[in-house]
Design an enzyme around this catalytic site. Structure first.
Site, PDB file in Angstrom:
ATOM      1  CB  CYS A  94      -4.165   2.607   9.501  1.00  0.00           C
ATOM      2  SG  CYS A  94      -3.001   1.617   8.585  1.00  0.00           S
ATOM      3  CG  ASN A 115      -0.220  -0.306   2.508  1.00  0.00           C
ATOM      4  OD1 ASN A 115       0.572  -1.242   2.579  1.00  0.00           O
ATOM      5  ND2 ASN A 115      -0.515   0.445   3.552  1.00  0.00           N
TER       6      ASN A 115
END
Ligand SMILES: Cc1ncc(COP(=O)(O)O)c(CN[C@@H](CS)C(=O)O)c1O
Length: 398
Positions: free
Chosen positions: A328, A153
């Protein structure tokens, strides 16, 4: 001008997806498990959505696709289901994963380690990926699962899924891949790659947030993470969010068509390369992991002498959205774990900025972002107490 360059964190819902979802809030609102017309009215579009999901990852009809809340739930379902079925109630006690997985994998593996499970975290090479042979070298008699992401990611780096799938099939070890960052960016084919389990999240490919899916190859069903009603054939209790499921199906259809993947591979890649190459004209910048073997929309760039968070602040003042790595982890000011995994020194590990594009970005937006980024680097380096450009350190080594 507002420029959104954080699509690996989440994407805008495609207007066509939103249109498909709308009827299921105020018009076709029954519980899918209700026998009356209000409930049964939801079924045709739910079946259609499932068919789009099967087609999008080339799943066989006999395989299963479970609707979850997101990739995090899908990842937890696999890891904890394997733990229950193959470790607590079987003769296995080992899981193989990589050190650059998303926290939904690494944190869950840390929890399993606290319960006595042996976990191998395969290291990545300087390109930020790994060789399938590393998996083969660490498979043991008691290995219960191999879990390696399809695409990272933060760097966009692609992993050798087909080769790993062949190794796992030959060894008789189930193979899970977190494909959250691959769907809609590169072709994903579970049959061609011998994948046993696959996780995805709709909001990564212009579907709604809060809905995801878990692909389960026939014969590899697991104890559910959630018990309760008989939804999803008992594999995932809880009333299905019909509107989101329908939206995810349409988003999958739009994102994985041959034309859509070609657009990603050509137009989006061109815009990403234009942005990346313009930034690389600035001295002491480097692409983390290099330019090869990546998803077409992502670049993680280290800008020596510029803290990632400071850059984001400057960009945000001009309404440009990016991130220093996975969203996150954006709250903590820790060094980027992926950059640490590459062995980058502590100073560099705080200088990464991730730009992740989508089919909705335009060349005009990229030109504007380039101008703002260059100005921000100049401003931030001028006030930096630690950065002084000298020709010798122009080629920075990670
Ligand atoms: C590879 C991978 N695997 C799982 C997840 C979790 O997706 P959820 O829909 O939040 O459950 C993500 C989400 N990564 C976002 C938010 S942390 C990022 O900024 O990189 C991911 O990239």
């Amino acid at each position: 001008m507002e420029v959104y360059l954080d699509n690996n964190a989440t994407t805008k819902v495609d207007p066509e997806v939103f249109k498909a979802m709308e009827p299921f809030f105020c018009h076709i609102y029954g519980n899918p498990n209700s026998l009356h017309k209000f409930g049964a009215g939801t079924h045709p579009k739910m079946v259609e959505a499932l068919n789009y999901l099967y087609e999008g990852i080339n799943a066989a009809d006999e395989d299963d696709i479970i609707i979850t809340a997101n990739a995090t739930e899908s990842n937890n379902t696999v890891l904890k289901g394997i733990w229950i079925d193959k470790i607590l109630n079987g003769n296995k006690n080992h899981i193989i994963t990589s050190e650059v997985e998303h926290p939904a994998i690494t944190a869950t593996c840390r929890f399993l380690e606290s319960q006595g499970v042996s976990v191998t975290y395969l290291s990545v090479n300087e390109e930020g990926t790994l060789d399938a042979q590393q998996v083969k070298d660490y498979i043991r008699e008691d290995t219960a699962l191999v879990s390696i992401m399809w695409a990272n990611n933060e760097t966009g780096k692609l992993f050798p899924i087909k080769e790993i799938g062949e190794i796992c099939k030959e060894a008789g070890v189930p193979f899970h891949t977190d494909a959250t960052q691959a769907i809609g960016k590169v072709p994903v084919d579970v049959q061609a790659t011998n994948v046993t389990y696959l996780s995805l999240s709709a909001h990564k490919f212009h579907g709604p947030k809060g809905v995801g899916a878990l692909y389960v190859k026939k014969g590899f069903e697991l104890t559910p993470l959630l018990h309760g009603g008989e939804q999803m054939g008992g594999h995932r209790a809880g009333t299905v969010d019909v509107a989101s499921m329908v939206g995810m199906g349409v988003a999958m259809k739009l994102a994985t068509s041959k034309m859509a993947l070609a657009y990603e591979d050509n137009h989006v890649r061109k815009l990403r390369d234009k942005l990346e190459n313009a930034i690389l004209e600035i001295p002491d910048t480097i692409v983390i992991g290099g330019k090869e073997n990546r998803t077409p929309n992502t670049t993680l760039i280290s800008i020596r002498g510029v803290e990632g968070e400071s850059m984001l602040w400057d960009l945000n003042q001009k309404t440009i959205g990016a991130s220093t790595g996975s969203a996150c982890a954006s709250e903590d000011l820790e060094a980027n774990p992926v950059m640490n995994a590459f062995g980058s020194d502590s100073e560099l590990a705080h200088t990464g900025v991730r730009f992740s594009l989508s089919r909705f970005n335009t060349e005009e937006e990229i030109d504007y972002a380039i101008e703002i980024i260059k100005n921000a680097v100049t401003r931030l380096r001028n006030i930096s107490s630690s950065y002084a450009y000298t020709p010798k350190n122009h080629v920075s080594q990670l």
